[in-house]
Design a protein around this motif. Structure first.
Motif, PDB file in Angstrom:
ATOM      1  N   THR A 155       6.131 -10.005   2.947  1.00 32.64           N
ATOM      2  CA  THR A 155       6.279  -8.292   1.982  1.00 32.64           C
ATOM      3  C   THR A 155       6.697  -7.645   3.345  1.00 32.64           C
ATOM      4  OG1 THR A 155       4.324  -8.397   0.633  1.00 32.64           O
ATOM      5  CG2 THR A 155       5.448  -6.439   0.722  1.00 32.64           C
ATOM      6  N   SER A 156       8.259  -7.185   2.669  1.00 27.17           N
ATOM      7  CA  SER A 156       8.924  -6.350   4.064  1.00 27.17           C
ATOM      8  C   SER A 156       8.173  -4.882   4.534  1.00 27.17           C
ATOM      9  CB  SER A 156      10.155  -5.551   3.980  1.00 27.17           C
ATOM     10  OG  SER A 156       9.609  -4.539   2.535  1.00 27.17           O
ATOM     11  N   GLU A 157       8.063  -4.554   5.591  1.00 28.27           N
ATOM     12  CA  GLU A 157       8.315  -3.543   6.701  1.00 28.27           C
ATOM     13  C   GLU A 157       7.503  -2.190   5.215  1.00 28.27           C
ATOM     14  OE1 GLU A 157       7.801  -0.217   9.712  1.00 28.27           O
ATOM     15  OE2 GLU A 157       8.064  -2.503  10.563  1.00 28.27           O
ATOM     16  N   GLU A 158       9.875  -2.375   4.607  1.00 24.53           N
ATOM     17  CA  GLU A 158       9.828  -1.550   3.582  1.00 24.53           C
ATOM     18  C   GLU A 158       8.935  -1.279   2.170  1.00 24.53           C
ATOM     19  OE1 GLU A 158      14.465   0.166   1.485  1.00 24.53           O
ATOM     20  OE2 GLU A 158      14.095  -1.982   2.094  1.00 24.53           O
ATOM     21  N   TYR A 193      -0.204 -11.798  11.668  1.00 25.58           N
ATOM     22  CA  TYR A 193       0.214 -10.490  10.572  1.00 25.58           C
ATOM     23  C   TYR A 193      -0.791  -9.337  10.137  1.00 25.58           C
ATOM     24  CZ  TYR A 193      -0.763 -10.255   4.957  1.00 25.58           C
ATOM     25  OH  TYR A 193      -0.683  -9.436   4.017  1.00 25.58           O
ATOM     26  N   PHE A 194      -2.414  -9.506  10.215  1.00 20.10           N
ATOM     27  CA  PHE A 194      -3.551  -9.004  10.726  1.00 20.10           C
ATOM     28  C   PHE A 194      -2.791  -7.135  11.247  1.00 20.10           C
ATOM     29  CE2 PHE A 194      -6.513 -11.951   8.923  1.00 20.10           C
ATOM     30  CZ  PHE A 194      -5.868 -11.975   7.245  1.00 20.10           C
ATOM     31  N   HIS A 195      -2.795  -7.522  12.328  1.00 15.57           N
ATOM     32  CA  HIS A 195      -2.688  -7.160  13.379  1.00 15.57           C
ATOM     33  C   HIS A 195      -1.558  -6.524  13.005  1.00 15.57           C
ATOM     34  CE1 HIS A 195      -4.904  -9.851  16.281  1.00 15.57           C
ATOM     35  NE2 HIS A 195      -5.597  -8.932  15.318  1.00 15.57           N
ATOM     36  N   ARG A 196       0.045  -7.022  12.660  1.00 13.30           N
ATOM     37  CA  ARG A 196       1.244  -5.854  12.709  1.00 13.30           C
ATOM     38  C   ARG A 196       1.104  -5.093  11.245  1.00 13.30           C
ATOM     39  NH1 ARG A 196       4.979  -7.482   7.666  1.00 13.30           N
ATOM     40  NH2 ARG A 196       3.843  -9.350   7.963  1.00 13.30           N
ATOM     41  N   ASN A 198      -1.803  -3.265  10.610  1.00 13.24           N
ATOM     42  CA  ASN A 198      -2.550  -2.806  11.190  1.00 13.24           C
ATOM     43  C   ASN A 198      -2.013  -1.271  12.267  1.00 13.24           C
ATOM     44  OD1 ASN A 198      -5.450  -2.862  10.340  1.00 13.24           O
ATOM     45  ND2 ASN A 198      -5.449  -4.632  12.543  1.00 13.24           N
ATOM     46  N   ALA A 199      -0.667  -2.176  13.205  1.00 15.66           N
ATOM     47  CA  ALA A 199       0.066  -1.298  14.096  1.00 15.66           C
ATOM     48  C   ALA A 199       0.822  -0.146  13.246  1.00 15.66           C
ATOM     49  CB  ALA A 199       0.815  -2.040  15.075  1.00 15.66           C
ATOM     50  N   MET A 200       1.102  -0.455  11.679  1.00 14.62           N
ATOM     51  CA  MET A 200       2.162   0.012  10.983  1.00 14.62           C
ATOM     52  C   MET A 200       0.931   1.682  10.857  1.00 14.62           C
ATOM     53  SD  MET A 200       3.794  -2.214   7.646  1.00 14.62           S
ATOM     54  CE  MET A 200       4.064  -1.003   7.438  1.00 14.62           C
ATOM     55  N   ASN A 201      -0.435   1.862  11.362  1.00 13.20           N
ATOM     56  CA  ASN A 201      -1.199   3.284  10.450  1.00 13.20           C
ATOM     57  C   ASN A 201      -1.462   3.647   8.863  1.00 13.20           C
ATOM     58  OD1 ASN A 201      -2.136   3.275  13.311  1.00 13.20           O
ATOM     59  ND2 ASN A 201      -0.147   4.037  14.012  1.00 13.20           N
ATOM     60  N   LEU A 202      -1.225   2.950   8.640  1.00 16.09           N
ATOM     61  CA  LEU A 202      -0.727   3.236   6.836  1.00 16.09           C
ATOM     62  C   LEU A 202      -1.186   3.983   6.265  1.00 16.09           C
ATOM     63  CD1 LEU A 202      -0.340  -0.180   5.207  1.00 16.09           C
ATOM     64  CD2 LEU A 202       1.795   1.865   5.670  1.00 16.09           C
TER      65      LEU A 202
END
Length: 258
Positions: A155-158, A193-196, A198-202
């Motif tokens: 799934t894309s970040e967008e 993937y999990f770390h990525r 988490n780093a998005m601060n959703l």
């Protein structure tokens, strides 16, 4: 307040959600399974709506769904089973199913009935997010239900940010782009993937599901999200324990923690 919202306000970590298929192993098993899971300390229950073509599900859940349908489980029957559930059960309940039977039942009728019996959220893996926004979101929100959307490593970040902005229950992080079922552990690619994410601060909490079946995968999910979602493992234990839901739930917790 919606029970999902309340739970995540009160508990930020170590939340265990368990999936089972309504009408399995017996047609009248549904309420007993729910009560047994709450009794052993499960925090969220996903009630699977059986469907003849469950595309996101592995063989264990597919088989349970087949048995439940043969037992005579339907949406109407499921709602009748759940009509008094809130007299005894207090944790969040979520329906997980596929769009086809719900459209046949009538989407607004389904949401209304869900609200009436005390269901708090819905997971529909085959509902495109754009369709949800364009057609269904106002109905879901009208009945104070949380639509839980799935994301995968692809799934894309967008898209993830769009989901995060337009939902407010939790985000279901699928551990891999595959069907449900046991995995021995999560490799470096999955951990990245999990770390990525988490780093998005959703703004929404995340729950990790698909493939969690032992201490290693359970602990990894707990370390990298608000909690873990387990389905196939519990259903397999339910079969092993001849439908004794409380014993199956106790075995599950024992295997996850030791």
């Amino acid at each position: 307040m919606n029970r999902i919202t309340k739970l995540f306000q009160e508990q930020k970590r170590n939340i265990l959600s368990v999936y089972f298929c309504a009408g399995y192993p017996q047609l009248d098993s549904t309420v007993n399974v729910i009560k047994a899971l709450e009794k052993v300390g499960i925090k969220i229950i996903e009630i699977g709506i059986p469907f003849s073509d469950p595309m996101a599900d592995g063989p264990v859940i597919q088989q349970a769904s087949t048995v439940a349908l043969k037992n005579g489980m339907t949406l109407s029957h499921l709602f009748s089973q759940l009509k008094d559930i809130r007299k005894e059960v207090h944790i969040p309940l979520i329906f997980m199913g596929y769009l086809n039977p719900i459209i046949q039942y009538g989407f607004e009728n389904f949401c209304r009935s869900s609200k009436e019996v005390g269901v708090d959220g819905i997971i529909l893996p085959d509902l495109p997010f754009k369709d949800y926004q364009n057609k269904f979101q106002p109905i879901v929100e009208k009945y104070d239900l949380k639509m839980i959307m799935l994301i995968t490593p692809e799934t894309s970040e967008e898209r993830i940010r769009l989901i995060d902005q337009n939902t407010n229950g939790f985000i279901y992080m699928v551990s891999s782009a595959a069907i449900t079922g046991a995995q021995k552990d999560f490799n470096e690619e999955k951990l990245a993937y999990f770390h990525r994410i988490n780093a998005m601060n959703l703004k929404n909490p995340r729950m990790i599901g698909f493939g969690i079946s032992n201490k290693q995968t359970y602990q990894s999910a707990m370390d990298n999200a608000a909690g873990a979602i387990i389905g196939s493992k519990f259903i397999a234990l339910l079969e092993k324990e001849n439908g004794n839901a409380e014993e199956a739930a106790k075995c599950l917790l024992d295997e996850l923690r030791h």
